[in-house]
Motif scaffolding. Structure first.
Motif, PDB file in Angstrom:
ATOM      1  N   PRO A 181       0.904  -1.394   0.004  1.00 40.16           N
ATOM      2  CA  PRO A 181      -0.041   0.019  -0.142  1.00 40.16           C
ATOM      3  C   PRO A 181       0.805   1.299  -0.007  1.00 40.16           C
ATOM      4  N   HIS A 182       1.880   1.218   0.765  1.00 43.52           N
ATOM      5  CA  HIS A 182       2.682   2.630   0.813  1.00 43.52           C
ATOM      6  C   HIS A 182       3.980   2.320   0.505  1.00 43.52           C
ATOM      7  N   GLY A 183       4.606   3.297  -0.128  1.00 41.29           N
ATOM      8  CA  GLY A 183       6.042   3.207  -0.371  1.00 41.29           C
ATOM      9  C   GLY A 183       6.812   4.579  -0.372  1.00 41.29           C
ATOM     10  N   ALA A 370      16.868   3.730   3.538  1.00 43.99           N
ATOM     11  CA  ALA A 370      15.918   3.133   2.573  1.00 43.99           C
ATOM     12  C   ALA A 370      15.718   1.515   2.694  1.00 43.99           C
ATOM     13  N   LEU A 371      16.772   1.004   2.814  1.00 45.83           N
ATOM     14  CA  LEU A 371      16.881  -0.757   2.594  1.00 45.83           C
ATOM     15  C   LEU A 371      17.377  -1.316   3.971  1.00 45.83           C
ATOM     16  N   GLY A 372      18.078  -0.695   4.722  1.00 47.90           N
ATOM     17  CA  GLY A 372      18.849  -1.372   6.089  1.00 47.90           C
ATOM     18  C   GLY A 372      17.899  -2.412   6.698  1.00 47.90           C
ATOM     19  N   ASP A 373      16.796  -1.825   7.004  1.00 48.65           N
ATOM     20  CA  ASP A 373      15.615  -2.443   8.078  1.00 48.65           C
ATOM     21  C   ASP A 373      14.791  -3.406   7.135  1.00 48.65           C
ATOM     22  N   ILE A 374      14.790  -3.725   5.805  1.00 50.68           N
ATOM     23  CA  ILE A 374      14.024  -4.735   5.199  1.00 50.68           C
ATOM     24  C   ILE A 374      15.035  -5.617   4.390  1.00 50.68           C
ATOM     25  N   ALA A 375      16.018  -5.017   3.794  1.00 50.05           N
ATOM     26  CA  ALA A 375      16.970  -5.880   2.816  1.00 50.05           C
ATOM     27  C   ALA A 375      18.439  -5.560   3.158  1.00 50.05           C
ATOM     28  N   PRO A 376      18.863  -5.964   4.024  1.00 48.50           N
ATOM     29  CA  PRO A 376      20.246  -5.435   4.467  1.00 48.50           C
ATOM     30  C   PRO A 376      21.296  -5.638   3.257  1.00 48.50           C
ATOM     31  N   GLU A 377      21.228  -6.831   2.710  1.00 42.94           N
ATOM     32  CA  GLU A 377      22.073  -7.165   1.599  1.00 42.94           C
ATOM     33  C   GLU A 377      22.071  -6.126   0.503  1.00 42.94           C
ATOM     34  N   ALA A 378      21.071  -5.550   0.304  1.00 39.96           N
ATOM     35  CA  ALA A 378      20.813  -4.384  -0.654  1.00 39.96           C
ATOM     36  C   ALA A 378      21.536  -3.411  -0.641  1.00 39.96           C
ATOM     37  N   GLY A 396      13.277  -2.930  -3.000  1.00 44.15           N
ATOM     38  CA  GLY A 396      12.874  -4.145  -1.928  1.00 44.15           C
ATOM     39  C   GLY A 396      11.655  -3.994  -1.234  1.00 44.15           C
ATOM     40  N   ASP A 397      11.209  -5.085  -0.597  1.00 44.81           N
ATOM     41  CA  ASP A 397       9.956  -4.820   0.303  1.00 44.81           C
ATOM     42  C   ASP A 397      10.274  -5.690   1.380  1.00 44.81           C
ATOM     43  N   THR A 398       9.126  -5.707   2.340  1.00 45.29           N
ATOM     44  CA  THR A 398       9.546  -6.331   3.664  1.00 45.29           C
ATOM     45  C   THR A 398       9.618  -7.837   3.854  1.00 45.29           C
ATOM     46  N   SER A 399       9.476  -8.554   2.488  1.00 43.89           N
ATOM     47  CA  SER A 399       9.787  -9.873   2.351  1.00 43.89           C
ATOM     48  C   SER A 399      11.279 -10.207   2.472  1.00 43.89           C
ATOM     49  N   GLY A 400      12.274  -9.193   2.408  1.00 39.45           N
ATOM     50  CA  GLY A 400      13.473  -9.434   2.275  1.00 39.45           C
ATOM     51  C   GLY A 400      14.115  -9.555   0.984  1.00 39.45           C
TER      52      GLY A 400
END
Length: 459
Positions: A181-183, A370-378, A396-400
């Protein structure tokens, strides 16, 4: 002498052919792949499939029945068995094939060997997608599709779905508000963030949705699209007046859901699990997408009075992010940085923005925001985006999961023309009319339900 003449006669066309292939590979990689790269990579794959799988550790010991059959028929060496390969399907950008994994294998085993497979078969990239238990899809990309982006012809979205960019595996990146829903979109100056926003607004402009903009840079980014916007705030003062109207619209939509489903009026909004999509179509309010450009301008303050206004606006944005999805209100927040240094409530708002797109940034800390809390590898991938490739980003998204994407070029004039041509789709929301820009547009489309209370008159 005759041998030399024959050699020159044969070598000339061969050199010309080689030079033409090299030129096509540099200037038109799609043509080179279709004529040269596809046959060569297919031959490599067919000729070395078994040995490559064995060297990558993807082959397993044969069953006892297979061992007995081999010894009884050929008396040859019993070799490990690779995953069963399906038909090779060529595409305009690469190859696709399906693998049935052996017992004990998982898709991560194949994904870990993607770089080895890429070099063995002479392609630009290998991407693994699970299809069902025991089956994976291998997508081989023949060349760098992000160097010159061409969106697939079948990249067509539905309601609240906009194909805005191309992934590195040659599939379209679709911004789906029903799923995410939100980005949050971050990027430094000239990183391509505005191009991403143009595609997003141009795609939504053709759909029956209400677009609301907050652009505190005096509207320089969103003003060209004013003919399609239901409301536009160009400074913090106007934003402070617009956000309470959206909060009231959200509350009225919750009341509509309660009335339809027989829920008691005293029931708190937070415990209502349904949404507007469960309402009949003729009663369903039009979806609203709120686009906030350069969100830092809402947070930065210079006086005590501005600080109070900032806290109120941030609280309202957080409420919209927490409760807006069920009411059909979606947020798209853009900026150069988005961290705790912006002030109270910044990290809480960021936590509600589950979809993340990070363009080129000026420091690693911005990428972590932007990405550290959902996909650290990115984070490392976002830090290596070159300046000469505007529009390149990491999504990225919350799925990792995460992937590299790039937005194709879209001029501001073309995006504005799309909004003007779609101006007749602006829904009739009376409370938002005071915030509409004075742009002559066709008569608005009547919204199925208009539940919002008008903004009170000011003296």
């Amino acid at each position: 002498m005759s041998d030399l003449t024959t050699l020159l006669e044969v070598g000339g066309p061969v050199a010309a052919l080689g030079g033409g292939a090299a030129y096509a590979r540099a200037k038109n990689p799609g043509l080179y792949w279709s004529t040269v790269g596809l046959p060569m990579s297919t031959a490599r794959l067919l000729g070395s499939y078994g040995s490559v799988m064995e060297s990558c550790g993807l082959a397993v010991a044969p069953s006892r029945l297979r061992v007995l059959a081999v010894k009884a028929t050929t008396r040859g060496e019993v070799r490990p068995v690779p995953p069963r390969r399906g038909l090779i399907r060529p595409t305009t950008t690469g190859l696709r094939l399906r693998l049935r994994l052996a017992p004990g294998q998982e898709p991560a085993d194949v994904a870990a060997s993607a770089e080895r497979l890429r070099h063995a078969w002479g392609v630009h990239g290998v991407y693994v997608t699970p299809v069902k238990p025991g089956v994976v899809d291998l997508r081989l990309v023949g060349y760098d599709v992000l160097r010159k982006v061409r969106m697939p012809r079948k990249a067509v979205g539905g309601l609240l779905q906009v194909p805005v960019a191309l992934r590195e595996d040659a599939t379209p990146f679709v911004r789906d508000y029903r799923a995410v829903p939100h980005g949050l979109t971050l990027g430094a100056t000239l990183s391509g963030k505005s191009m991403y926003l143009r595609h997003l607004i141009a795609g939504l402009a053709r759909q029956p949705v209400a677009l609301v903009g907050i652009d505190c840079k005096r509207g320089v980014e969103l003003a060209p699209f004013a003919s399609r916007l239901s409301a536009l705030a160009t400074d913090p003062d106007q934003a402070a007046e617009l956000l309470p109207v959206l909060i009231r619209e959200m509350e009225d939509r919750y009341d509509l859901i309660k009335a339809r489903q027989g829920i008691a009026p005293s029931t708190p909004d937070e415990v209502i699990t349904s949404d507007i999509w469960g309402l009949p179509e003729h009663e369903r309010p039009v979806p609203i997408v709120l686009v906030v450009d350069e969100v830092a301008e809402l947070f930065l303050v210079a006086t005590k009075k501005e600080e109070e206004r900032r806290d109120e606006m941030v609280t309202q944005l957080i409420r919209l992010a927490q409760l807006g999805r069920a009411a059909g209100i979606y947020l798209e927040v853009c900026g150069q940085r988005f961290g705790a240094e912006l002030g109270k409530g910044a990290t809480m708002l960021r936590a509600q923005l589950s979809g993340r797109v990070c363009h080129r940034v000026n420091d690693e800390a911005s990428a972590k925001m932007a990405l550290g809390d959902i996909a650290p590898e990115a984070v490392s991938a976002a830090c290596t985006i070159p300046a000469e490739r505007p529009g390149l980003a990491v999504a990225g998204d919350t799925s990792g999961g995460w992937s590299r994407i790039r937005t194709p070029y879209l001029s501001l004039a073309d995006a504005a023309a799309t909004c003007r041509a779609s101006a007749r789709l602006v829904p009739d929301l009376p409370a938002l009319k005071p915030f509409r820009s004075s742009v002559p547009v066709p008569a608005p489309v009547k919204s199925p339900v208009s539940t919002v209370r008008p903004r009170p008159a000011t003296s």
